[in-house]
Design a protein around this motif. Structure first.
Motif, PDB file in Angstrom:
ATOM      1  N   GLY A   1       2.278   1.302   2.918  1.00  0.00           N
ATOM      2  CA  GLY A   1       0.894   1.660   2.906  1.00  0.00           C
ATOM      3  C   GLY A   1      -0.443   1.407   1.959  1.00  0.00           C
ATOM      4  O   GLY A   1       0.220   0.960   1.577  1.00  0.00           O
TER       5      GLY A   1
ATOM      6  N   SER B   1      -2.827   0.527  -2.431  1.00  0.00           N
ATOM      7  CA  SER B   1      -1.791   0.237  -1.781  1.00  0.00           C
ATOM      8  C   SER B   1      -0.894   1.659  -2.227  1.00  0.00           C
ATOM      9  O   SER B   1      -1.252   1.837  -3.359  1.00  0.00           O
TER      10      SER B   1
ATOM     11  N   ARG C   1       2.695   3.537   6.472  1.00  0.00           N
ATOM     12  CA  ARG C   1       2.394   1.977   7.659  1.00  0.00           C
ATOM     13  C   ARG C   1       2.986   2.571   8.787  1.00  0.00           C
ATOM     14  O   ARG C   1       2.389   2.921   9.760  1.00  0.00           O
TER      15      ARG C   1
END
Length: 963
Positions: free
Chosen positions: A201, A211, A164
C-alpha cells in the motif's frame, strides 16, 4: 573505604583494588565519600570486589561513570529481580521526558541494565534463566521504543502507511530470531532480526506519499541506526539482518505475501532451523499471530520428518569445518560438546516431530528438552544431563562475555581472565573449572553423536547395495539373500522401480530410496518368510516414497526397520494399518513402549496431555489427535499380542480401555464446545448429567481390533429446563446436540479415517427413537416396551463415560429390569427362537459353509455361549441379584458356578471354550482372515457348548433343532 577482598585469589584481589582506586579518583572527593557511605550500608560492598576483579568491562564503565554505581545501589535493583514489564515501562518513561533524545538515552539505559545484569550474574544473585531473560527484555524494550519513535517521526513527514486491501494502518513487525526469539539472549550478543509488514500500500500523506515498502525500509534503517551505531556512549545492540530472505542482497523489509512466497518456493533447511525460535516482538498482536501461523507450515511438517537429521548433519559439518579453520576448539558454543550441540539435539526433535507433537513448538530450549522427555524422545536421565550441561555452558559463556563485553565464546588463554572465569564459575583453580567443563562437553558430545552424528561408512556394504536396487537388481541377488520366490519378488520390485511415483521422484527422494531398498531387502531376508514380509511392506514404501523422510527415519533407526519387517511379516493387518497411516512408523522408534500397552489410568493421562497441548477451539486438531492416539495404542496392543506379551483377556481389556478413554475425551471436547456456545444445562446436581453406556463387545469388555461401538446416550436434567448461556436452548435440545457432536467427532472421515464405527440401534425404539433419552424414558421403555432380545442386550450394558450419578441411576434401572421374575418356558422359547433366526439370517440354511466352522455364529460357537449366559441372567437374577452385577460373560459364568446354577465343571468348560474361540478370532483378525475354522476344529469345545445348550433349552422346545 578499604575494599574487602578476602576470599579472592591475590591476583584478582589486586585487580579489584586497582579498579576501585581508579573509580574513587574519577569520582572526586564528594562522590567518593557518598559512594563509600552508601556501600557500607548494604551487601554491595562485599559483592563489588568480585565484580571489579572479574569484569574489566564493569570496572571501566564505573571508572567513567562512578555515579552509575551510586544510583544503582540506592535504587536497590542490584539485589532484586525485576518484573517483565518494568524494562519497557521504565524506558518509555525516560523517553517521554522533555528534551529526551533517543540515541543517548538508549545507550545510558543499556549501561544501567548491563551493569545490573552482569553484577547479579557474577555474584550468583540471578540464575542463568534470569540473566538471559533480562538481557532479552532489555533488547525488546530498546527495539520497541526505537521503532515507535522512528515510525512516528517518519509519519510526520509521509503520513501513516495504509494497507491496500484492508485500508487499515500498518505497523512494522520485528521478528526476533535466534536467542532473542527464545528470550535466551546472552550478555554480549548481537540480535538477529527480520522486518515484516502486513500488506502493500502507501502512506496517507497528500503531499509526500510513499509506498509501504519504502516507508518501512526507512523505519527499519532508523531502528538499526538507533541500536547498532557506535557513539561516544557506545552502542545498544549489534544488529544482524542476514537471516532475512536472500540475506544481505535481499530487501530490508518484506510483506507477509512476499515472505510466505519466499519460504514456500525457496526456503532452505537451515532457514527452517533458524525459524524455530522466531518470535514477533512488535506490532499488532493479531497480525503478529497471523504471521506466526503463516510461518508454521514451513517450519513444522505435518508428518514425522527424519530428513531433518541429514540437514542438521550438513550444518554441523559446516560448523566443524569453520571450527577447524579458525581454531575454535576451545569455543564453548561451537566447539566439541558445546552449546550448539545441545541446541541441535533439541531442535532436531522439533523439526522431526514438531508438526504432530505440538508441545515441541516452543522456543525456549529447556522447555523443549522437558517436552522431549515427556514424549519419551529422550530418557529422563539424558534430559537431566543435557539441562545441567546447557546451564553450565551458558554460565561459562556469560563469564567470558561479561569480562570485556565482547561477543566471544572462546575460553581465555591469559592467566588473569582464566582466574576471573574460574572465580565466577565457583572454582578455586582454572584447572578445576576446566575439568568440570570437559565432563559436561563429553556428555553433550556423546548424546549428540548418538542422535545426529554420521552413520559409519562401510564402502564394502555400499558396493554390495548397488546389486540390490536399480539396474543391477537381479533374481540371483535375491536368491543369494534367501528369498524363495525370486521371480515373483523380482517382478514386484521391478514394478515399484518402474512405477510413475518412483519415475518422477526428485533427486533427493530417488537417493533416499536407493539407500533404503537394500536395507529393506536385507531386513526382510532375516525373517522366516522374506518374500511375504517384503510383499507386505512394499505398499508402505509406495505410500511414503514421495514423503521420503519416512524412509530416512527407518534408515536412521535400524531397530525400527527390523520391527517393521517383523510385525508386517507376522500380520497383514498391521502392515495395512501402517501403510494407511505411515505416521504410525513413529511408534517403532521406542521399542519399550511399542511392546507395552499401558493401563487405563496411563492411557487417560496421556490422552489428556496430548489434547491439552492443542488449542481449545481447534476441533480438527483434537480429532486428529484422538485418531492418532487410537491407532498408535491399538498398534501397541497388536504388537504385544504378536510377541506373546498379552494374553487374550488382557488384549480385550486394553482395546476396551482405549475406547473408554477416547469416549471420555470425546465427551469432554464436545461438552466444552457446546457449553461455550450455549452455556451449561441447569440441573439440580453437579456433573454433566450425561452418561454413555456401552453394549455388546464394549459393554462386555471384549473389544477386538475391528470392533464397532454399540452405544446408548442417557441424560438427567429438569424437564423444561434450559442452558444458562446467552444463546440459551432447552436441556433436551442441548443433550441431543451433545450426542450428535460426539457422533460427529467419532465418525467423521479424516486423513486417519474414523475413530470407530458406531451403532446406536440398541437405544430405546432403535433407529426410530430419540438419540438421547432421559433416565425416566429409558426406564419406562425397558419396563413397558422392550423386547426380550433388548433385555438380553441389557445384560451387556455397562457405563463407559460421563456422569457417575446418572450412571448409578441407570444401573439401578438395569438391575431392576434384569431381576424381574419371568416365565421360564416363554423366556426359553423366545431366546431359542431368536438364536435360530439369527443363525438362519447370518449363515445360509442355518449351517456353516461347507467344511467350515464359524467361530461366532456356528453351532457351539461364541454366540451360543452368549445367549446361554443372557438367558441365565434373565431367568435367575430375581433369585440371585449377583448375576445382574456383571456385563462380561466370563464373570457371569463364574457367578453361575459359584451359585450352583451351572455345574462348576460346565462353567469352566464354557469359559475355556469362550476364551479359545475369541483368541482364535483375534489371531484371524490380525491375519485378515474370516472368522472361520475347519469343520473338525474345536471339537471338544463345541461338544461342551452343544451339550449345555441342549440341557437348557430342550425341555422347553417342542422340536429342538438337532445340534
Amino acid at each position: 573505604m578499604n575494599l574487602p577482598t578476602t576470599g579472592l585469589p591475590e591476583l584478582l584481589a589486586e585487580e579489584a583494588r586497582r579498579a576501585w582506586q581508579n573509580i574513587l579518583e574519577s569520582a572526586g572527593e564528594a562522590l567518593a565519600d557518598r559512594l563509600t557511605e552508601v556501600l557500607a550500608e548494604g551487601p554491595e560492598a562485599l559483592q563489588l570486589p568480585r565484580v571489579l576483579a572479574c569484569s574489566p568491562f564493569v570496572a571501566d564503565l564505573l571508572r567513567r561513570k562512578p555515579k552509575l554505581l551510586l544510583d544503582l545501589v540506592v535504587s536497590g535493583q542490584l539485589q532484586e529481580s525485576l518484573p517483565d514489564a518494568e524494562f519497557r515501562d521504565e524506558l518509555h518513561r525516560m523517553l517521554c521526558r522533555d528534551g529526551a533524545e533517543l540515541s543517548p538515552l538508549l545507550r545510558q539505559y543499556r549501561a544501567w541494565h548491563m551493569l545490573r545484569i552482569v553484577w547479579r550474574d557474577f555474584c550468583r544473585l540471578a540464575d542463568t534463566l534470569e540473566t538471559v531473560r533480562d538481557t532479552s527484555l532489555l533488547a525488546e524494550a530498546a527495539i520497541a521504543e526505537a521503532l515507535a519513535i522512528s515510525q512516528a517521526a517518519l509519519e510526520n513527514r509521509h503520513g501513516a502507511p495504509i494497507g491496500r486491501d484492508s485500508g487499515e494502518a500498518q505497523q512494522l513487525i520485528v521478528l526476533a530470531m535466534g536467542k532473542l526469539g527464545a528470550q535466551e539472549l546472552n550478555v554480549s550478543s548481537d540480535i538477529d532480526l527480520i522486518f515484516v509488514y502486513p500488506e502493500a500500500g502507501q502512506t496517507d500523506s497528500k503531499e509526500h506519499p510513499i509506498s509501504n515498502e519504502e516507508f518501512f525500509t526507512k523505519v527499519g534503517r532508523a531502528v538499526i541506526g538507533a541500536l547498532d551505531e557506535v557513539t561516544a556512549e557506545g552502542f545498544v545492540f549489534r544488529v544482524d539482518m542476514r537471516l532475512r530472505p536472500y540475506g544481505e542482497s535481499g530487501a530490508l523489509v518484506h510483506s507477509f505475501t512476499a515472505l510466505e512466497s519466499y519460504y514456500q518456493d525457496q526456503g532452505r533447511d537451515w532457514e527452517r532451523y533458524a525459524m524455530i525460535k522466531a518470535r514477533p516482538v512488535t506490532g499488532n498482536p493479531q497480525q503478529a499471530a497471523e504471521l506466526a501461523a503463516l510461518l508454521r507450515p514451513f517450519i513444522y511438517r505435518r508428518y514425522v520428518d527424519f530428513g531433518a537429521i541429514e540437514s542438521l548433519r550438513g550444518m554441523k559439518r559446516m560448523i566443524n569445518t569453520e571450527v577447524r579453520r579458525r581454531g575454535l576448539q576451545d569455543n564453548v558454543k561451537l566447539g566439541h560438546g558445546g552449546i550448539r550441540e545441545v541446541e541441535f539435539i533439541a531442535q532436531c526433535f522439533q523439526l522431526i516431530r514438531g508438526g504432530r507433537d505440538l508441545g515441541l513448538q516452543q522456543r525456549e530450549l529447556l522447555l523443549v528438552l522437558d517436552e522431549c522427555v515427556t514424549l519419551r524422545c529422550l530418557p529422563q536421565s539424558v534430559g537431566t544431563e543435557l539441562r545441567a550441561s546447557y546451564l553450565f555452558l551458558r554460565d561459562s559463556e556469560h563469564a567470558i562475555q561479561g569480562y570485556q563485553d565482547k561477543q566471544s565464546q572462546d575460553l581465555p588463554k591469559a592467566e588473569l581472565p582464566r582466574a576471573a572465569m574460574a572465580e565466577v564459575m565457583g572454582y578455586a583453580l582454572w584447572e578445576d573449572y576446566k575439568a568440570a567443563l570437559e565432563i559436561h562437553r563429553q556428555a553433550v558430545a556423546g548424546h549428540f553423536r548418538e542422535l545426529i552424528a554420521d552413520p559409519e561408512e562401510d564402502a564394502e556394504a555400499a558396493d554390495e547395495a548397488l546389486s540390490l536396487w536399480g539396474k543391477d537388481l537381479s533374481e540371483q541377488a535375491l536368491s543369494d539373500l534367501g528369498y524363495r520366490h525370486g521371480p515373483e519378488t523380482y517382478e514386484a520390485l521391478q514394478a515399484l522401480q518402474q512405477s510413475p511415483r518412483v519415475a518422477t521422484l526428485q533427486i533427493q527422494g530417488r537417493d533416499r530410496l536407493q539407500q533404503f531398498m537394500p536395507q529393506l531387502l536385507r531386513a526382510c531376508a532375516e525373517v522366516a518368510d522374506p518374500d511375504l514380509a517384503l510383499q507386505r511392506v512394499l505398499p508402505l514404501v509406495t505410500a511414503v516414497v514421495r514423503r521420503s523422510a519416512y524412509l530416512v527415519m527407518l534408515l536412521e533407526n535400524p531397530p525400527a526397520l527390523v520391527d517393521l519387517v517383523t510385525l508386517c511379516g507376522a500380520s497383514p493387518w498391521i502392515a495395512e494399518q501402517i501403510a494407511r497411516t505411515p505416521v504410525l512408523l513413529d511408534e517403532l522408534l521406542d521399542r519399550a513402549s511399542l511392546y507395552t500397552a499401558p493401563d487405563k489410568d496411563l492411557l487417560r493421562d496421556e490422552l489428556r496431555q496430548q489434547v491439552a497441548r492443542l488449542g481449545a477451539d481447534d476441533l480438527e486438531a483434537q480429532m486428529d489427535a484422538l485418531r492418532y492416539f487410537k491407532a498408535s495404542h491399538v498398534l501397541r496392543v497388536a504388537a504385544s499380542e504378536l510377541v506373546g506379551r498379552l494374553p487374550l483377556m488382557q488384549v480385550s481389556d486394553k482395546l476396551t480401555w482405549i475406547a473408554e478413554v477416547i469416549l471420555e475425551e470425546v465427551l469432554a471436547v464436545a461438552w466444552v464446545g457446546l457449553t461455550k456456545k450455549y452455556g451449561q444445562p441447569r440441573r439440580d446436581h453437579a456433573g454433566v448429567g450425561f452418561a454413555v453406556f456401552g453394549y455388546g463387545k464394549l459393554g462386555g469388555v471384549e473389544l477386538g481390533y475391528g470392533s464397532d461401538l454399540d452405544l446408548v446416550f442417557i441424560y438427567d436434567a429438569a424437564k423444561g429446563g434450559a442452558t444458562d448461556g446467552e444463546n440459551s436452548i432447552d436441556n433436551a435440545v442441548f443433550y441431543t446436540r451433545l450426542g450428535q457432536r460426539m457422533i460427529q467427532i467419532i465418525e467423521t472421515q479424516m486423513a486417519m479415517g474414523q475413530l470407530y464405527e458406531m451403532d446406536m440401534r440398541l437405544r430405546p425404539s432403535g433407529d426410530s427413537g430419540m438419540l438421547v433419552n432421559t433416565i425416566q424414558s429409558f426406564s419406562r421403555y425397558q419396563q413397558d416396551s422392550a423386547w426380550t432380545w433388548e433385555h438380553q442386550a441389557l445384560v451387556r450394558a455397562r457405563f463407559v463415560a460421563g456422569d457417575p450419578d446418572v450412571a448409578a441411576a441407570v444401573n439401578t434401572v438395569r438391575r431392576d429390569i434384569l431381576s424381574l421374575a419371568r416365565d421360564d418356558v416363554s423366556l426359553a422359547r423366545e431366546v431359542h427362537a431368536m438364536r435360530e433366526n439369527m443363525r438362519k439370517h447370518l449363515l445360509s440354511d442355518g449351517r456353516s459353509e461347507e467344511g467350515e466352522f464359524h467361530l461366532k455364529q456356528g453351532v457351539g460357537g461364541i454366540v451360543d455361549i452368549e445367549f446361554m449366559v443372557q438367558y441365565a441372567v434373565l431367568t435367575w437374577s430375581h433369585r440371585v441379584p449377583e448375576l445382574a452385577r456383571w456385563s462380561d460373560n466370563v464373570r457371569i459364568l463364574e457367578a453361575l458356578g459359584q451359585e450352583g446354577l451351572f455345574e462348576q465343571q460346565e462353567c469352566e468348560a464354557l469359559t475355556q471354550a469362550y476364551l479359545i474361540y475369541r483368541s482364535a478370532a483375534h489371531q484371524l483378525s490380525l491375519q485378515q482372515q474370516p472368522g472361520t475354522a475347519p469343520e473338525g476344529s474345536f471339537a471338544q469345545e463345541r461338544a461342551a457348548v452343544r451339550a449345555k445348550w441342549q440341557q437348557l433349552f430342550a425341555p422347553y422346545i417342542d422340536e429342538t433343532t438337532d445340534q
